[in-house]
Design an enzyme around this catalytic site. Structure first.
Site, PDB file in Angstrom:
ATOM      1  N   GLU A 302       0.858  -1.192   0.000  1.00 45.19           N
ATOM      2  CA  GLU A 302       0.000   0.000   0.000  1.00 45.19           C
ATOM      3  C   GLU A 302       0.887   1.233   0.000  1.00 45.19           C
ATOM      4  OE1 GLU A 302      -3.159  -0.243  -0.718  1.00 45.19           O
ATOM      5  OE2 GLU A 302      -2.634  -2.352  -0.865  1.00 45.19           O
ATOM      6  N   CYS A 336      -1.712   9.269   3.896  1.00 42.10           N
ATOM      7  CA  CYS A 336      -1.758   8.853   2.497  1.00 42.10           C
ATOM      8  C   CYS A 336      -3.071   9.320   1.878  1.00 42.10           C
ATOM      9  CB  CYS A 336      -1.630   7.348   2.393  1.00 42.10           C
ATOM     10  SG  CYS A 336      -2.838   6.503   3.401  1.00 42.10           S
TER      11      CYS A 336
HETATM   12  P1  NAP Z   1       8.808   4.753   3.387  1.00 43.58           P
HETATM   13  O1  NAP Z   1       9.931   5.694   3.478  1.00 43.58           O
HETATM   14  O2  NAP Z   1       8.533   4.089   2.102  1.00 43.58           O
HETATM   15  O3  NAP Z   1       9.069   3.636   4.525  1.00 43.58           O
HETATM   16  C1  NAP Z   1       8.134   2.622   4.799  1.00 43.58           C
HETATM   17  C2  NAP Z   1       8.845   1.455   5.453  1.00 43.58           C
HETATM   18  O4  NAP Z   1       9.729   0.833   4.517  1.00 43.58           O
HETATM   19  C3  NAP Z   1       9.710   1.840   6.635  1.00 43.58           C
HETATM   20  O5  NAP Z   1       9.565   0.880   7.650  1.00 43.58           O
HETATM   21  C4  NAP Z   1      11.098   1.818   6.043  1.00 43.58           C
HETATM   22  O6  NAP Z   1      12.097   1.610   6.995  1.00 43.58           O
HETATM   23  C5  NAP Z   1      10.995   0.650   5.107  1.00 43.58           C
HETATM   24  N1  NAP Z   1      12.013   0.561   4.063  1.00 43.58           N
HETATM   25  C6  NAP Z   1      12.691   1.579   3.466  1.00 43.58           C
HETATM   26  N2  NAP Z   1      13.539   1.077   2.526  1.00 43.58           N
HETATM   27  C7  NAP Z   1      13.376  -0.276   2.523  1.00 43.58           C
HETATM   28  C8  NAP Z   1      13.965  -1.348   1.775  1.00 43.58           C
HETATM   29  N3  NAP Z   1      14.877  -1.133   0.837  1.00 43.58           N
HETATM   30  N4  NAP Z   1      13.559  -2.602   2.036  1.00 43.58           N
HETATM   31  C9  NAP Z   1      12.626  -2.844   2.980  1.00 43.58           C
HETATM   32  N5  NAP Z   1      12.050  -1.878   3.730  1.00 43.58           N
HETATM   33  C10 NAP Z   1      12.417  -0.609   3.491  1.00 43.58           C
HETATM   34  O7  NAP Z   1       7.447   5.450   3.843  1.00 43.58           O
HETATM   35  P2  NAP Z   1       7.182   6.363   5.122  1.00 43.58           P
HETATM   36  O8  NAP Z   1       7.880   7.664   4.970  1.00 43.58           O
HETATM   37  O9  NAP Z   1       7.417   5.590   6.361  1.00 43.58           O
HETATM   38  O10 NAP Z   1       5.603   6.579   5.016  1.00 43.58           O
HETATM   39  C11 NAP Z   1       5.000   7.550   4.220  1.00 43.58           C
HETATM   40  C12 NAP Z   1       4.481   6.956   2.933  1.00 43.58           C
HETATM   41  O11 NAP Z   1       3.565   5.910   3.233  1.00 43.58           O
HETATM   42  C13 NAP Z   1       3.688   7.939   2.080  1.00 43.58           C
HETATM   43  O12 NAP Z   1       4.040   7.758   0.742  1.00 43.58           O
HETATM   44  C14 NAP Z   1       2.237   7.538   2.327  1.00 43.58           C
HETATM   45  O13 NAP Z   1       1.364   7.894   1.296  1.00 43.58           O
HETATM   46  C15 NAP Z   1       2.376   6.069   2.461  1.00 43.58           C
HETATM   47  N6  NAP Z   1       1.240   5.483   3.169  1.00 43.58           N
HETATM   48  C16 NAP Z   1       0.337   4.752   2.451  1.00 43.58           C
HETATM   49  C17 NAP Z   1      -0.778   4.216   3.069  1.00 43.58           C
HETATM   50  C18 NAP Z   1      -1.785   3.402   2.306  1.00 43.58           C
HETATM   51  O14 NAP Z   1      -2.601   2.724   2.938  1.00 43.58           O
HETATM   52  N7  NAP Z   1      -1.769   3.429   0.994  1.00 43.58           N
HETATM   53  C19 NAP Z   1      -0.971   4.435   4.437  1.00 43.58           C
HETATM   54  C20 NAP Z   1      -0.020   5.185   5.137  1.00 43.58           C
HETATM   55  C21 NAP Z   1       1.076   5.698   4.492  1.00 43.58           C
HETATM   56  P3  NAP Z   1      12.989   2.844   7.555  1.00 43.58           P
HETATM   57  O15 NAP Z   1      12.055   3.750   8.253  1.00 43.58           O
HETATM   58  O16 NAP Z   1      13.919   2.162   8.476  1.00 43.58           O
HETATM   59  O17 NAP Z   1      13.632   3.454   6.348  1.00 43.58           O
END
Ligand code: NAP
Ligand code: MG
Length: 532
Positions: A302, A336
């Protein structure tokens, strides 16, 4: 700890058969007793900040040499917690523990697994204010936003427990003459649960509980910005009697530990919520079969949004302004589902922008514990990125209506609620997810033109229309291409059960969290035919 709001009796497997799922009520913070309870909880949690947490693998407390901190974005000098920084080398141990636990957890009766979730719901309800306080300190949610996140966590526990019980008694298939035919939903195996920081309780716990209630075991790697809330949740699971290794709690970087976990040949599925970039990377990584891998990994991804609210010329403008303000600036636009584009009929555009400006300028911004309308953005990088988008929008011809800069005289990451008008379809601010309190206002010629602009991004998560016309409501139902559409209301605040959540296109795999199809994603169906 006072538990003023908690009047609901704990659900059990037996009583759940009698009660239908009901959303957890929100705390009424206009009541003085609730305000007092929240202040007490903030004081209590403040005294616990800065503690060190261990990783827990197969029930063993594990430390690593390197540490990583979680900080309070309202006061960046305040350390919320110190955590282990596990690297790729920790993946085999975590996987082994999860595989071992799977052997018994997969055949633990579903009633016991559901009972665990009911106990979690009960515990969180009892400790609701304290739980909210952790969200206030770690990610800067104001009280109502924190409460909504915690209520959603409780909802996920209650909902998925009931769903697992339902799935266990799924309709038998058509019975062939001379046979007994059966269809069972069995677990997949070991999953990687990788949540974002912005719903640090609900999404983190929701993905974890959905996986384990179906009989899977997981490695939970929380977001680097929300490790304390995940650690506290893990403590709750332990208090509720989760067997060792069913959830393995490992903090470590996404690009190190997370990446290796996704790659591991024994990882059966990945439940991820986060940005488009990371989601696509995980998708690609998971698709590549590793030596020794004997399955196709399932990914539940997601991702981001560029959500819009379309305002028709005949709409109730005050209602529309209220909906846009709440959706754009709630939790500083870091949802999001946040409205980042208001697409407004040119016949009411100027009047709309004027009223929007007036309302945005009344919003208070400040440290989350003081319960302002808007707290900080999550960290220094986010602040820089968001302000960069503002500069870019102005360079591309946008007109700054209000905000546009950091709040002066504060050490936290505070950005003024920002509105930029005269943004054109195709502009950077109109196409890319900002994830901050920045609203683009776009002019459309009419409803048809508005719908065209709505659908002209790579995303498709949430959206809303404000109109009085039945015909245009019907048109939106058919043409507004998003996973979650709202009519004459804000586009944030999906409720478990009523609004199964997940988006189209680059917003994700449309997994519909909190809906009747969600648990199927964490199972595989086995058909069994017995000759009579
Ligand atoms: P993110 O930067 O993509 O990180 C999400 C998770 O992925 C974190 O736990 C991060 O760990 C991990 N991660 C990063 N690089 C990775 C890799 N190479 N392999 C495996 N895991 C990895 O997102 P965010 O800043 O936390 O959240 C904001 C985003 O989430 C926005 O784009 C928002 O729209 C989206 N979101 C979507 C929904 C939905 O239901 N569609 C709901 C909520 C949020 P680290 O923190 O340790 O880097
Ligand atoms: Mg933080």
């Amino acid at each position: 700890m006072a538990t003023v709001q908690s009047t609901v009796a704990a659900t059990t497997v037996e009583s759940s058969a009698l009660t239908v799922f009901k959303n957890e009520p929100f705390v009424d913070f206009t009541r003085l007793d609730n305000v007092r309870a929240m202040r007490e909880a903030l004081d209590k949690v403040r005294r616990q900040l800065g503690r060190e947490y261990e990783n827990v693998i197969g029930g063993h407390r594990v430390r690593s040499e390197a540490k990583v901190q979680s900080i309070n974005p309202s006061h960046p000098e305040q350390v919320v917690g110190i955590f282990q920084k596990a690297g790729a080398e920790t993946v085999p141990a975590a996987m082994e523990a999860a595989l071992k636990a799977f052997e018994s957890w997969k055949s633990t009766p579903v009633t016991e697994r559901a009972e665990l979730l009911f106990r979690v719901a009960h515990t969180l309800r009892e400790r609701k204010f304290e739980w909210c306080a952790w969200l206030v300190f770690e990610v800067g949610k104001n009280w109502a936003e924190a409460d909504a996140d915690v209520a959603e966590t409780i909802d996920f526990a209650e909902f998925y427990a009931r769903e697992a019980l339902r799935l266990d008694k799924a309709q038998p298939p058509i019975q062939l003459p001379g046979e007994q035919d059966d269809l069972r939903y069995i677990p997949l195996g070991v999953g990687a649960v990788i949540p974002p920081w912005n719903f640090p309780s609900a999404i983190m716990a929701g993905m974890t509980m959905a996986a384990i209630v179906c009989g899977n075991t997981v490695v939970l790697k929380p977001s680097g910005d929300a490790m304390a809330i995940a650690a506290k949740f893990f403590e709750v699971l332990e208090q509720c009697g989760i067997p060792d290794g069913v959830v393995n709690f490992v903090t470590g970087s996404g690009s190190g530990f997370g990446n290796e976990l996704v790659k591991h040949p024994k990882t059966r599925f990945i439940a991820f919520t986060g940005s488009k970039e990371v989601g696509l990377h995980i998708h690609e990584l998971a698709a590549e079969a590793q030596p020794g891998q004997i399955w196709i990994k399932r990914t539940i991804l997601e991702m981001g949004g560029k959500d819009s609210i379309l305002v028709d010329s005949d709409s109730d403008l005050d209602e529309a302004v209220t909906g846009v303000i709440a959706s754009a600036f709630g939790f500083s636009g870091q949802k999001c589902s946040a409205c980042s584009r208001a697409i407004v009929d040119e016949r009411v555009y100027d009047k709309f922008v004027e009223r929007l400006k007036d309302r945005a300028e009344k919003l208070t911004v400040g440290p989350a514990e003081e319960n302002p309308n808007m707290g900080p953005v999550v960290n220094a990088t986010a602040m820089k990125t968001i302000l960069g988008y503002v500069d870019k929008a102005l360079e591309e011809g946008g007109r700054l209506i209000t905000g546009g800069k950091a709040v002066e005289g504060r050490d936290g990451y505070f950005i003024e609620p920002t509105i930029i008008s005269e943004v054109k379809p195709g502009d950077t601010l109109e196409q890319q997810e900002v994830f901050g309190p920045v609203l683009a206002v776009i002019r459309c010629k009419n409803f048809d033109d508005g719908l065209r602009i709505v659908n002209d991004t790579e995303f498709g998560l949430t959206g809303a229309v404000f109109t009085k016309s039945e015909e245009r409501i019907e048109q939106a139902r058919q043409e507004f291409h998003v996973g979650n559409l709202y009519i004459n209301r804000k586009c944030t605040g999906a409720m478990v059960g009523a609004h199964p959540f997940g988006g189209f296109n680059m917003s994700g795999t449309d997994s519909k969290a909190g809906g009747p199809d969600y648990l199927l994603l964490f199972t595989q169906a086995k058909s069994i035919a017995r000759k009579l």
